[in-house]
Write a protein that holds these residues in place. Structure first.
Motif, PDB file in Angstrom:
ATOM      1  N   PHE A  69      37.788 -16.718  22.718  1.00  0.00           N
ATOM      2  CA  PHE A  69      37.816 -18.170  22.530  1.00  0.00           C
ATOM      3  C   PHE A  69      36.415 -18.756  22.326  1.00  0.00           C
ATOM      4  N   ASP A  70      35.413 -17.911  22.169  1.00  0.00           N
ATOM      5  CA  ASP A  70      34.030 -18.386  22.034  1.00  0.00           C
ATOM      6  C   ASP A  70      33.694 -18.579  20.553  1.00  0.00           C
ATOM      7  N   PRO A  71      33.472 -19.833  20.109  1.00  0.00           N
ATOM      8  CA  PRO A  71      33.188 -20.075  18.695  1.00  0.00           C
ATOM      9  C   PRO A  71      31.715 -19.990  18.328  1.00  0.00           C
ATOM     10  N   VAL A  72      30.831 -19.742  19.293  1.00  0.00           N
ATOM     11  CA  VAL A  72      29.390 -19.752  19.026  1.00  0.00           C
ATOM     12  C   VAL A  72      28.988 -18.494  18.268  1.00  0.00           C
ATOM     13  N   LEU A  73      28.264 -18.677  17.167  1.00  0.00           N
ATOM     14  CA  LEU A  73      27.657 -17.557  16.441  1.00  0.00           C
ATOM     15  C   LEU A  73      26.184 -17.531  16.826  1.00  0.00           C
ATOM     16  N   PRO A  74      25.770 -16.573  17.640  1.00  0.00           N
ATOM     17  CA  PRO A  74      24.443 -16.621  18.265  1.00  0.00           C
ATOM     18  C   PRO A  74      23.278 -16.366  17.321  1.00  0.00           C
ATOM     19  N   PHE A  75      23.542 -15.954  16.085  1.00  0.00           N
ATOM     20  CA  PHE A  75      22.434 -15.647  15.182  1.00  0.00           C
ATOM     21  C   PHE A  75      21.978 -16.858  14.375  1.00  0.00           C
ATOM     22  N   VAL A  76      22.520 -18.042  14.674  1.00  0.00           N
ATOM     23  CA  VAL A  76      22.109 -19.270  13.986  1.00  0.00           C
ATOM     24  C   VAL A  76      21.670 -20.286  15.027  1.00  0.00           C
ATOM     25  N   ALA A  77      20.504 -20.902  14.809  1.00  0.00           N
ATOM     26  CA  ALA A  77      20.021 -21.985  15.654  1.00  0.00           C
ATOM     27  C   ALA A  77      19.355 -23.017  14.749  1.00  0.00           C
ATOM     28  N   MET A  78      19.912 -24.234  14.687  1.00  0.00           N
ATOM     29  CA  MET A  78      19.509 -25.208  13.648  1.00  0.00           C
ATOM     30  C   MET A  78      18.515 -26.299  14.066  1.00  0.00           C
ATOM     31  N   PRO A  79      18.062 -26.467  15.269  1.00  0.00           N
ATOM     32  CA  PRO A  79      18.087 -25.530  16.400  1.00  0.00           C
ATOM     33  C   PRO A  79      19.359 -25.584  17.248  1.00  0.00           C
ATOM     34  N   GLU A  80      20.305 -26.506  16.963  1.00  0.00           N
ATOM     35  CA  GLU A  80      21.554 -26.530  17.718  1.00  0.00           C
ATOM     36  C   GLU A  80      22.350 -25.252  17.441  1.00  0.00           C
ATOM     37  N   PRO A  81      23.153 -24.803  18.382  1.00  0.00           N
ATOM     38  CA  PRO A  81      23.980 -23.609  18.145  1.00  0.00           C
ATOM     39  C   PRO A  81      25.043 -23.889  17.089  1.00  0.00           C
ATOM     40  N   TYR A  82      25.406 -22.868  16.346  1.00  0.00           N
ATOM     41  CA  TYR A  82      26.426 -22.990  15.299  1.00  0.00           C
ATOM     42  C   TYR A  82      27.776 -22.607  15.883  1.00  0.00           C
ATOM     43  N   LEU A  83      28.752 -23.519  15.781  1.00  0.00           N
ATOM     44  CA  LEU A  83      30.104 -23.273  16.270  1.00  0.00           C
ATOM     45  C   LEU A  83      31.007 -22.990  15.078  1.00  0.00           C
ATOM     46  N   SER A  84      31.564 -21.810  15.028  1.00  0.00           N
ATOM     47  CA  SER A  84      32.397 -21.425  13.893  1.00  0.00           C
ATOM     48  C   SER A  84      33.723 -22.171  13.911  1.00  0.00           C
ATOM     49  N   PRO A  85      34.143 -22.722  12.763  1.00  0.00           N
ATOM     50  CA  PRO A  85      35.463 -23.359  12.685  1.00  0.00           C
ATOM     51  C   PRO A  85      36.567 -22.381  12.318  1.00  0.00           C
ATOM     52  N   TRP A  86      36.238 -21.115  12.117  1.00  0.00           N
ATOM     53  CA  TRP A  86      37.185 -20.138  11.575  1.00  0.00           C
ATOM     54  C   TRP A  86      38.084 -19.562  12.651  1.00  0.00           C
ATOM     55  N   SER A  87      39.355 -19.401  12.285  1.00  0.00           N
ATOM     56  CA  SER A  87      40.381 -19.002  13.236  1.00  0.00           C
ATOM     57  C   SER A  87      40.346 -17.502  13.553  1.00  0.00           C
ATOM     58  N   ARG A  88      40.615 -17.190  14.812  1.00  0.00           N
ATOM     59  CA  ARG A  88      40.768 -15.794  15.229  1.00  0.00           C
ATOM     60  C   ARG A  88      42.051 -15.184  14.659  1.00  0.00           C
ATOM     61  N   LEU A  89      42.944 -16.007  14.147  1.00  0.00           N
ATOM     62  CA  LEU A  89      44.155 -15.490  13.509  1.00  0.00           C
ATOM     63  C   LEU A  89      43.800 -14.563  12.344  1.00  0.00           C
ATOM     64  N   VAL A  90      42.735 -14.887  11.617  1.00  0.00           N
ATOM     65  CA  VAL A  90      42.285 -14.040  10.511  1.00  0.00           C
ATOM     66  C   VAL A  90      41.561 -12.814  11.048  1.00  0.00           C
ATOM     67  N   ASP A  91      40.835 -12.980  12.144  1.00  0.00           N
ATOM     68  CA  ASP A  91      40.073 -11.865  12.713  1.00  0.00           C
ATOM     69  C   ASP A  91      40.965 -10.810  13.358  1.00  0.00           C
ATOM     70  N   LEU A  92      42.123 -11.241  13.878  1.00  0.00           N
ATOM     71  CA  LEU A  92      42.962 -10.367  14.701  1.00  0.00           C
ATOM     72  C   LEU A  92      43.354  -9.050  14.020  1.00  0.00           C
ATOM     73  N   PRO A  93      43.842  -9.044  12.775  1.00  0.00           N
ATOM     74  CA  PRO A  93      44.222  -7.756  12.169  1.00  0.00           C
ATOM     75  C   PRO A  93      43.060  -6.784  12.050  1.00  0.00           C
ATOM     76  N   TYR A  94      41.857  -7.297  11.756  1.00  0.00           N
ATOM     77  CA  TYR A  94      40.695  -6.413  11.643  1.00  0.00           C
ATOM     78  C   TYR A  94      40.325  -5.838  13.008  1.00  0.00           C
ATOM     79  N   LEU A  95      40.452  -6.648  14.040  1.00  0.00           N
ATOM     80  CA  LEU A  95      40.192  -6.167  15.402  1.00  0.00           C
ATOM     81  C   LEU A  95      41.171  -5.052  15.761  1.00  0.00           C
TER      82      LEU A  95
END
Length: 602
Positions: A69-95
């Motif tokens: 449930f963590d949307p933070v992508l730690p490799f981006v700092a704008m300097p604010e943290p980047y929160l991904s809007p992309w669903s884990r529903l797409v990630d699940l089959p690859y996992l």
């Protein structure tokens, strides 16, 4: 549409010349051939930064670096943290697939294999749904097995812009959206209670994946609502079950893929509280209208009740989430919009394609438009007979075409919907009951489309826009270059042009962060980079670079206008800059890294 008329739903029991497996196999084989032909030059036409960011997101999920449930992508700092809007529903089959494959190969290899396998496997589902809808619309067999096979192959070829989304390694969410779009189409095609449930659940899942297909979900529900208003046979069951499917799927999807914090979040550009409130509210509104006793027979009264219920939900959402009235892209600042968003080809309309000489995309759009124009006489005939499901699907395809004319990104969806009607069109043409006048109307529609296209091509000549520093900043000029210099310095935040984002992400050691990447939620970082590299004001440049430790730029053989982009022009030419200390690389490379001396920065 007369009250109580038949709806001519897709009934798969009708005779066809080919078996189900033969039909799906033909469509999938043709689609795979289209994909492999595109890959012949070693690169997929749709391969882009979306795939690279998705790979970075999935990789960190599989390795355990980020939680479910963590949307933070730690490799981006704008300097604010980047929160991904992309669903884990797409990630699940690859996992799941990578975990299963890791029993046989190393985890890194397993994930790479999953990236290659899953999109073509999804193509099977896409083709299965396409065949279901096409066979149902056809209503009966063509004269021979060969004729039906040819129609299915041609249908799949006309779907090329959709099929290409299923290339190996195409792990962006568009292929998932295409499967869900055809699942909605299959639900409309059935036009019964089960079809309504399928349409509603697929529509909810589509919104959970991304808001891109929201207009098509609205169009599908609008078509069913129109059928209900006009008292088309079976429309009440379809609308009621579609509402139930949407509501129940929304609850399940929110619980499974958002978690408590994600459900409560107010994000206008992603599945969260505003979308959940709308989807649940509209499901209750439509369901309530369908279940209300004593429903008036008047179409006007039915339409008024649906409109009032819907407007009530929309008004409530507007009060609860007023920021979302500005749209999903309100986060993009004017500078990032000018130099990034307004230059994205897929965000432009058909006129941009013509001015840019993108005739392949225009030709695909012409094929979609021609198909829908050719169907007009048939659609009129279906309207007279009350074929509600056919008309709902036709309306959905027309909406996809109109969206494509306004925004090229929708061409993949229009290409998935319009060709589904090809076998039906051929069957209708060959039907002895089709009159000469109707056939002439088909030729007239085709001639009108071709003439309109020829006129646009003649009137709108391609215009060459000279490249500038902003274009160079968007190029990945360091692809394949050695970035080992990063291992020689302490981790820190790196300011860099958009084009360098993923080259750095995929090579940088742990602890580094980049400033920006070409995604709308990274707009704050992009704004800083445009100010840093383009501004002539030292104070603006210093403020933009204040949160960062390093600057990274690739050397380019292309010369930039120093007046337009002072800092970028100097660094991309290999020159030095006051306040930026060059860090020597262990090898010869075009990748340049500078440590920022903020006190001396000019």
């Amino acid at each position: 549409m007369a009250s109580g008329v038949s709806h001519v739903a897709c009934r798969q029991g009708r005779p066809t010349s080919l078996t189900w497996l033969e039909s799906v196999g033909l469509a999938w084989g043709t689609g795979l051939a289209v994909v492999l032909a595109d890959l012949a030059d070693g690169r997929a036409v749709y391969a882009d930064v979306d795939d690279r960011l998705r790979a970075a997101q999935i990789g960190r999920l599989v390795s355990g670096e980020t939680g479910w449930f963590d949307p933070v992508l730690p490799f981006v700092a704008m300097p604010e943290p980047y929160l991904s809007p992309w669903s884990r529903l797409v990630d699940l089959p690859y996992l799941l697939l990578s975990k299963g494959l890791s029993v046989f190969v190393a985890p890194e290899q397993a994930l790479g294999i999953a990236y290659l396998l899953w999109p073509p496997l999804m193509l099977v589902a896409f083709c299965g749904l396409a065949v279901f809808v096409a066979r149902g619309l056809m209503g009966g067999p063509l004269p021979s097995r060969m004729a039906e096979a040819m129609m299915l192959v041609l249908m799949a070829m006309l779907m090329a812009f959709a099929m290409l989304e299923f290339a190996p390694g195409r792990i962006d969410h568009h292929n998932v959206q295409l499967v869900l779009l055809l699942a909605m189409a299959a639900g409309l095609c059935r036009w019964d209670a089960k079809g309504g449930l399928l349409m509603g659940a697929a529509g909810a899942a589509s919104v959970a994946v991304g808001l891109e297909c929201l207009p098509l979900v609205v169009a599908a529900f609008g078509a069913v609502a129109c059928g209900y208003v006009l008292d088309a046979k079976g429309s009440r069951a379809v609308l009621l079950n579609a509402a139930a499917g949407t509501g129940s799927a929304t609850v399940v999807l929110a619980a499974a893929f958002l978690g408590p914090a994600g459900i409560a979040a107010q994000q206008c550009d992603a599945f969260s509280a505003p979308q959940i409130v709308l989807m649940l509210g509209l499901s209750l509104a439509f369901g309530g209208v369908c279940l209300a006793p004593g429903m008036p027979a008047s179409p006007v009264a039915r339409a008024a009740l649906l409109a009032l219920a819907s407007l009530g939900v929309l008004a409530l959402a507007a009060v609860l989430f007023p920021a979302c009235l500005a749209g999903p892209y309100a986060v993009i600042d004017p500078l990032s919009r000018l130099y990034w968003f307004d230059r994205i080809e897929q965000e432009q309309g058909v006129l941009f394609l013509l001015r840019s000489g993108r005739y392949a995309a225009v030709a695909a759009l012409l094929s979609v438009g021609s198909m829908l124009f050719l169907l007009l006489p048939m659609a009129v005939s279906k309207a007279r007979s009350g074929a509600a499901s056919f008309l709902a699907l036709y309306a959905l395809a027309v909406v996809s075409l109109l969206l494509t004319l306004l925004m090229v990104r929708y061409i993949r969806f229009a290409s998935a919907l319009a060709p589904l009607f090809l076998p039906a069109l051929v069957g209708w043409w060959l039907d002895s009951r089709t009159g000469v006048g109707q056939r002439r109307a088909v030729f007239g529609a085709l001639a009108a489309v071709v003439a309109a296209f020829a006129g646009m091509v003649a009137l709108i000549k391609p215009v060459d826009r000279p490249l500038d520093a902003v274009d160079y900043m968007a190029m990945d000029a360091c692809a394949g270059e050695d970035l080992s210099v990063l291992a020689t310095v302490a981790p820190g935040r790196i300011a860099q042009p958009n084009g360098l984002a993923f080259t750095i992400i995929e090579a940088m050691p742990e602890g580094f962060r980049i400033a920006a990447m070409p995604f709308h939620r990274a707009s704050p970082g992009m704004k800083r980079m445009y100010e840093a590299f383009l501004s002539s004001d030292p104070a603006v440049r210093r403020a933009a670079l204040a949160p960062f430790s390093y600057v990274a730029v690739c050397r380019l053989p292309l010369k930039s206008d120093a007046a337009f982009a002072p800092l970028y022009a100097a660094l991309s030419a290999g020159e030095d800059w006051p306040g930026l200390v060059r860090i020597a690389s262990p090898t010869e490379t075009r990748f340049q890294l500078f440590r920022i001396d903020h006190a001396a920065l000019r």
